[in-house]
Design a protein around this motif. Structure first.
Motif, PDB file in Angstrom:
ATOM      1  N   LEU A 267      21.409  62.215  -9.054  1.00  0.00           N
ATOM      2  CA  LEU A 267      20.747  61.211  -8.210  1.00  0.00           C
ATOM      3  C   LEU A 267      20.567  59.884  -8.945  1.00  0.00           C
ATOM      4  O   LEU A 267      20.260  58.868  -8.311  1.00  0.00           O
ATOM      5  N   PHE A 268      20.739  59.880 -10.265  1.00  0.00           N
ATOM      6  CA  PHE A 268      20.672  58.634 -11.031  1.00  0.00           C
ATOM      7  C   PHE A 268      22.027  57.909 -10.971  1.00  0.00           C
ATOM      8  O   PHE A 268      22.464  57.308 -11.949  1.00  0.00           O
ATOM      9  N   THR A 269      22.677  57.959  -9.838  1.00  0.00           N
ATOM     10  CA  THR A 269      23.984  57.342  -9.643  1.00  0.00           C
ATOM     11  C   THR A 269      23.922  56.420  -8.437  1.00  0.00           C
ATOM     12  O   THR A 269      23.416  56.799  -7.385  1.00  0.00           O
ATOM     13  N   GLY A 270      24.454  55.212  -8.589  1.00  0.00           N
ATOM     14  CA  GLY A 270      24.468  54.265  -7.491  1.00  0.00           C
ATOM     15  C   GLY A 270      25.586  54.552  -6.504  1.00  0.00           C
ATOM     16  O   GLY A 270      26.381  55.481  -6.674  1.00  0.00           O
ATOM     17  N   GLN A 271      25.646  53.738  -5.483  1.00  0.00           N
ATOM     18  CA  GLN A 271      26.698  53.885  -4.480  1.00  0.00           C
ATOM     19  C   GLN A 271      28.023  53.393  -5.058  1.00  0.00           C
ATOM     20  O   GLN A 271      28.066  52.386  -5.761  1.00  0.00           O
ATOM     21  N   ALA A 363      45.424  63.527  -8.084  1.00  0.00           N
ATOM     22  CA  ALA A 363      45.542  64.913  -7.640  1.00  0.00           C
ATOM     23  C   ALA A 363      46.236  65.776  -8.684  1.00  0.00           C
ATOM     24  O   ALA A 363      46.043  66.979  -8.732  1.00  0.00           O
ATOM     25  N   GLU A 364      47.034  65.123  -9.542  1.00  0.00           N
ATOM     26  CA  GLU A 364      47.734  65.871 -10.566  1.00  0.00           C
ATOM     27  C   GLU A 364      46.860  66.180 -11.770  1.00  0.00           C
ATOM     28  O   GLU A 364      47.261  66.897 -12.674  1.00  0.00           O
ATOM     29  N   SER A 365      45.658  65.587 -11.800  1.00  0.00           N
ATOM     30  CA  SER A 365      44.770  65.803 -12.938  1.00  0.00           C
ATOM     31  C   SER A 365      44.250  67.228 -12.935  1.00  0.00           C
ATOM     32  O   SER A 365      44.410  67.971 -11.959  1.00  0.00           O
ATOM     33  N   ASP A 366      43.580  67.569 -13.999  1.00  0.00           N
ATOM     34  CA  ASP A 366      43.024  68.913 -14.154  1.00  0.00           C
ATOM     35  C   ASP A 366      41.976  69.170 -13.081  1.00  0.00           C
ATOM     36  O   ASP A 366      40.943  68.532 -13.048  1.00  0.00           O
ATOM     37  N   ASN A 367      42.246  70.107 -12.189  1.00  0.00           N
ATOM     38  CA  ASN A 367      41.322  70.374 -11.092  1.00  0.00           C
ATOM     39  C   ASN A 367      40.024  70.983 -11.568  1.00  0.00           C
ATOM     40  O   ASN A 367      39.045  71.023 -10.833  1.00  0.00           O
ATOM     41  N   ASN A 368      39.971  71.496 -12.776  1.00  0.00           N
ATOM     42  CA  ASN A 368      38.738  72.077 -13.287  1.00  0.00           C
ATOM     43  C   ASN A 368      37.792  71.024 -13.837  1.00  0.00           C
ATOM     44  O   ASN A 368      36.657  71.307 -14.152  1.00  0.00           O
ATOM     45  N   SER A 369      38.279  69.813 -13.947  1.00  0.00           N
ATOM     46  CA  SER A 369      37.444  68.729 -14.471  1.00  0.00           C
ATOM     47  C   SER A 369      36.763  68.033 -13.312  1.00  0.00           C
ATOM     48  O   SER A 369      37.408  67.530 -12.396  1.00  0.00           O
ATOM     49  N   ASN A 370      35.411  67.981 -13.348  1.00  0.00           N
ATOM     50  CA  ASN A 370      34.683  67.313 -12.283  1.00  0.00           C
ATOM     51  C   ASN A 370      35.052  65.845 -12.197  1.00  0.00           C
ATOM     52  O   ASN A 370      35.164  65.280 -11.115  1.00  0.00           O
ATOM     53  N   SER A 371      35.194  65.194 -13.352  1.00  0.00           N
ATOM     54  CA  SER A 371      35.494  63.764 -13.356  1.00  0.00           C
ATOM     55  C   SER A 371      36.863  63.475 -12.766  1.00  0.00           C
ATOM     56  O   SER A 371      37.127  62.390 -12.268  1.00  0.00           O
ATOM     57  N   ALA A 372      37.774  64.464 -12.819  1.00  0.00           N
ATOM     58  CA  ALA A 372      39.125  64.241 -12.298  1.00  0.00           C
ATOM     59  C   ALA A 372      39.155  64.241 -10.780  1.00  0.00           C
ATOM     60  O   ALA A 372      40.083  63.738 -10.173  1.00  0.00           O
ATOM     61  N   ARG A 373      38.147  64.815 -10.159  1.00  0.00           N
ATOM     62  CA  ARG A 373      38.158  64.922  -8.700  1.00  0.00           C
ATOM     63  C   ARG A 373      37.871  63.593  -8.018  1.00  0.00           C
ATOM     64  O   ARG A 373      38.229  63.381  -6.885  1.00  0.00           O
ATOM     65  N   ARG A 374      37.145  62.703  -8.692  1.00  0.00           N
ATOM     66  CA  ARG A 374      36.771  61.437  -8.072  1.00  0.00           C
ATOM     67  C   ARG A 374      37.702  60.335  -8.522  1.00  0.00           C
ATOM     68  O   ARG A 374      38.003  60.214  -9.698  1.00  0.00           O
ATOM     69  N   SER A 376      38.876  56.711  -9.778  1.00  0.00           N
ATOM     70  CA  SER A 376      38.205  55.855 -10.753  1.00  0.00           C
ATOM     71  C   SER A 376      37.401  54.791 -10.019  1.00  0.00           C
ATOM     72  O   SER A 376      37.970  53.941  -9.333  1.00  0.00           O
ATOM     73  N   THR A 377      36.085  54.856 -10.105  1.00  0.00           N
ATOM     74  CA  THR A 377      35.228  53.946  -9.355  1.00  0.00           C
ATOM     75  C   THR A 377      34.175  53.338 -10.251  1.00  0.00           C
ATOM     76  O   THR A 377      33.786  53.897 -11.264  1.00  0.00           O
ATOM     77  N   HIS A 378      33.726  52.181  -9.816  1.00  0.00           N
ATOM     78  CA  HIS A 378      32.514  51.596 -10.354  1.00  0.00           C
ATOM     79  C   HIS A 378      31.416  51.877  -9.338  1.00  0.00           C
ATOM     80  O   HIS A 378      31.683  52.295  -8.205  1.00  0.00           O
ATOM     81  N   HIS A 379      30.186  51.623  -9.749  1.00  0.00           N
ATOM     82  CA  HIS A 379      29.071  51.859  -8.835  1.00  0.00           C
ATOM     83  C   HIS A 379      28.191  50.624  -8.756  1.00  0.00           C
ATOM     84  O   HIS A 379      28.026  49.897  -9.741  1.00  0.00           O
ATOM     85  N   TYR A 380      27.663  50.408  -7.574  1.00  0.00           N
ATOM     86  CA  TYR A 380      26.712  49.313  -7.405  1.00  0.00           C
ATOM     87  C   TYR A 380      25.450  49.591  -8.225  1.00  0.00           C
ATOM     88  O   TYR A 380      25.200  50.731  -8.632  1.00  0.00           O
ATOM     89  N   PRO A 381      24.642  48.566  -8.467  1.00  0.00           N
ATOM     90  CA  PRO A 381      23.478  48.733  -9.349  1.00  0.00           C
ATOM     91  C   PRO A 381      22.495  49.801  -8.875  1.00  0.00           C
ATOM     92  O   PRO A 381      22.282  49.999  -7.681  1.00  0.00           O
ATOM     93  N   CYS A 382      21.928  50.455  -9.840  1.00  0.00           N
ATOM     94  CA  CYS A 382      20.844  51.409  -9.607  1.00  0.00           C
ATOM     95  C   CYS A 382      19.593  50.800 -10.233  1.00  0.00           C
ATOM     96  O   CYS A 382      19.546  50.559 -11.442  1.00  0.00           O
ATOM     97  N   GLU A 397      20.815  56.622 -20.229  1.00  0.00           N
ATOM     98  CA  GLU A 397      21.758  57.562 -20.832  1.00  0.00           C
ATOM     99  C   GLU A 397      22.067  58.754 -19.931  1.00  0.00           C
ATOM    100  O   GLU A 397      22.975  59.541 -20.225  1.00  0.00           O
ATOM    101  N   LEU A 398      21.342  58.900 -18.837  1.00  0.00           N
ATOM    102  CA  LEU A 398      21.638  59.991 -17.916  1.00  0.00           C
ATOM    103  C   LEU A 398      22.993  59.799 -17.239  1.00  0.00           C
ATOM    104  O   LEU A 398      23.608  60.759 -16.784  1.00  0.00           O
ATOM    105  N   ASN A 399      23.438  58.549 -17.165  1.00  0.00           N
ATOM    106  CA  ASN A 399      24.764  58.260 -16.612  1.00  0.00           C
ATOM    107  C   ASN A 399      25.269  56.981 -17.267  1.00  0.00           C
ATOM    108  O   ASN A 399      24.935  55.877 -16.833  1.00  0.00           O
ATOM    109  N   VAL A 400      26.051  57.129 -18.302  1.00  0.00           N
ATOM    110  CA  VAL A 400      26.466  55.965 -19.100  1.00  0.00           C
ATOM    111  C   VAL A 400      27.504  55.116 -18.366  1.00  0.00           C
ATOM    112  O   VAL A 400      27.811  54.003 -18.810  1.00  0.00           O
ATOM    113  N   GLN A 401      28.049  55.602 -17.252  1.00  0.00           N
ATOM    114  CA  GLN A 401      28.997  54.822 -16.456  1.00  0.00           C
ATOM    115  C   GLN A 401      28.295  53.965 -15.396  1.00  0.00           C
ATOM    116  O   GLN A 401      28.950  53.187 -14.707  1.00  0.00           O
TER     117      GLN A 401
END
Length: 598
Positions: A267-271, A363-374, A376-382, A397-401
């Motif tokens: 939940l510490f992630t922006g849109q 889609a060719e990325s490792d399907n077991n990796s959570n980060s590979a499923r999304r 590459s995005t930036h997020h609006y400010p939180c 530090e809960l979400n360094v991206q």
């Protein structure tokens, strides 16, 4: 009896004079109402508790000065003097003809307040004189709807711990309590504006609070050494071993913090923000599908609004979650085993479908990796609204991206938004750094910092006003530095040793402030028990749109590296022919203060 006191504190500015005791009374109400299941009432008292004492005083200083200096006295000014009186002073006024005459004279003057300045001040504390919690939450919903739709707004409030009100500063930080997490604005706020509140507590919180309370002091113990005593190889190894041990301590504290919020740390992630493209279209379609699927599920099982929104946000971020987290979330949303199972199946289906909807390369990325499923995005400010008693935690530090900004109250955020709303675009404040000033090593005892930062500013921003290895006067800071579009401080602390914070609070600042010093934006106490104070509170009171500071002490080379990295990426050089700072040889700059290409 306590309810009567709370009702009294909700009127006017009475809570300001009561200080930390008022905050503790409000926090007691936070816990009582949450335990009763009155979440909205609990949220109301959380907001009131976080807007206590110092900030109200700063804004009152601003208002009184405007009225006294610019308006030459007015009826409103006379009333403000009355409101600022203690009970003893009000009683004494009844038998004090001189003071009565003075107030009557001021009141009888026909000078009127400037309507714009008055509305600006009044609009800040939008809950003033609202005593009905539900009415107050409705007002909060209205306020949040007027803020940028791109923002995600979270509030973190430490629960009541009465003995900390009368404790010394380290004990205030160290003693544990529950943490109330309130979500004011999110991806579905337009449809469901009611704030959402979760409470986090457990046996591990005691150790968590102790770890974070001791990080800064542990670091100071590592670096406060006599270089003469660490001249041997063995001594140097011991020094670096201590820093390595501290680094491990911090890493463990970060893991503990994330685990404490399990499974809701996402939940510490922006849109998400993606530039218009096929990728953006796929993401928008995914969001619509996720929300529609959740709505159908919640309608079938008659889930309430809070559960619906939390399930929606889980579905939207499901590609960031593990299967363990998904099942844990569903278990917290419902106690019905069938509903829990079906909710988990719904989320897992959305998760498994995510890679197919992504561009082919992902889609060719490792399907077991959570980060590979999304994609590459930036997020609006939180935006993080952080209780002063939780401000020393490393929330970012809960979400360094993720991009974060901190404020100390929803009222402060609303005030700054009102001041700069016309200059905001898609959740960001547009600024034009046309000039700037830097104050470097004013104590003249950081020669290496002076060497490196002088080199940077001469190379990157040679046209800036620079004051190096000299202490500034108050007049210089107020008239030369604060009137520019950017002010950078690089020295010990926050620079408040050269200017009283109250003088800053009285200014009308429109500059972005960078404070590259140890603990430059860390809150501290001025007494045994009081509200905490920090540089950013004074600058925000002065209408400063943004302040970048530090929560920790740091080594000068690290601090200088961070400073130049941030400034060079954020502020363009004067000439397009200047070689990018990232292409400058770092070793030469660190050791010799020379900017030469790699």
């Amino acid at each position: 009896m306590e309810e009567d006191i709370v009702q009294y504190l909700l009127h006017g500015s009475f809570g300001v004079n009561v200080g930390p005791n008022a905050k503790e009374l409000f926090l007691d109400q936070v816990e009582v109402e949450f335990d009763k299941g009155n979440l909205q009432t609990s949220i109301f008292y959380q907001i009131r508790a976080l807007y206590q004492a110092s900030q109200e005083r700063y804004f009152q200083i601003e208002k009184i000065l405007n009225e006294a200096e610019d308006m030459d006295g007015s009826p409103a000014f006379a009333e403000q003097l009355r409101l600022g009186m203690s009970l003893w002073e009000k009683e004494n006024l009844k038998s004090n003809p001189l003071m009565q005459f003075a107030l009557d004279t001021i009141r009888d003057k026909n000078t009127e307040l400037n309507s714009d300045e008055e509305s600006e001040f009044v609009s800040c504390n939008f809950l003033q004189n609202i005593v009905d919690p539900l009415q107050g939450v409705k007002k909060v919903e209205e306020i949040c709807q007027k803020m940028p739709k791109e923002w995600t707004i979270l509030q973190l409030c430490k629960g009541p711990r009465t003995e900390t009100t009368y404790s010394v500063f380290p004990q205030i930080h160290e003693l544990d309590a529950a943490i109330y997490f309130t979500l004011f604005k999110h991806a579905r706020s337009v449809e469901y504006p009611t704030p959402i509140c979760l409470r986090f507590s457990g046996p591990e919180q005691k150790e968590l609070f102790q770890k974070y309370a001791n990080i800064a002091s542990k670091f100071k113990q590592c670096i406060n050494v006599d270089p003469k005593e660490y001249s041997t190889k063995e001594a140097k190894k011991f020094y670096w071993d201590m820093l390595c041990e501290l680094d491990q301590h911090i890493s463990q504290a970060l893991k503990d913090l994330k685990n404490f919020f399990f499974p809701w740390s996402f939940l510490f992630t922006g849109q998400p923000y993606i530039r218009p493209s096929a990728e953006a279209t796929a993401l928008a379609a995914k969001q619509r599908k996720a929300f529609a699927t959740v709505d159908g599920f919640c309608n079938e099982y008659h889930w309430d609004t809070q559960a619906r929104v939390l399930l929606s946000l889980t579905a939207f971020n499901v590609d960031l979650l593990s299967e363990l987290e998904i099942h844990a979330i569903c278990g917290l949303l419902t106690s019905n085993s069938r509903e829990k199972s079906n909710a988990a199946k719904l989320l897992l289906q959305l998760q498994n479908a995510a890679p197919a909807e992504c561009p082919e390369g992902n889609a060719e990325s490792d399907n077991n990796s959570n980060s590979a499923r999304r994609p590459s995005t930036h997020h609006y400010p939180c935006i993080l609204i952080v209780d002063e008693r939780l401000d020393h935690f490393f929330w970012e530090e809960l979400n360094v991206q993720q991009e974060y900004s901190r404020v100390n109250s929803l009222q402060c955020l609303w005030r700054l938004h009102n001041l700069y709303a016309d200059r905001m675009h898609k959740g960001y404040l547009c600024v034009d750094i046309i000039d700037g000033g830097c104050l470097v090593n004013p104590d003249n005892n950081l020669p290496k910092t002076e060497m490196r930062m002088r080199c940077f500013f001469d190379y990157w921003l040679p046209n800036w006003l620079k004051k190096i290895a000299q202490k500034p006067t108050q007049e210089e800071l107020l008239k030369d530095f604060f009137k520019r579009s950017c002010y950078v401080y690089a020295g010990h602390g926050s620079g408040l040793q050269y200017l009283n914070g109250k003088h800053i609070a009285r200014q009308q600042m429109n500059c972005v402030v960078f404070l590259f010093g140890c603990d430059s934006s860390r809150l501290h106490s001025n007494g045994l028990y009081s509200e905490l104070v920090g540089s950013h509170l004074y600058y925000h009171a002065a209408k400063c749109p943004t302040l970048i500071g530090t929560l920790m002490p740091g080594l000068d080379a690290n601090m200088d590296g961070v400073a130049t990295e941030i400034l060079s990426r954020w502020i363009a050089p004067n000439s397009p022919s200047v070689v990018p700072w990232q292409c400058i040889d770092h070793a030469s700059w660190i050791k010799e203060g020379v900017a030469k290409r790699k």
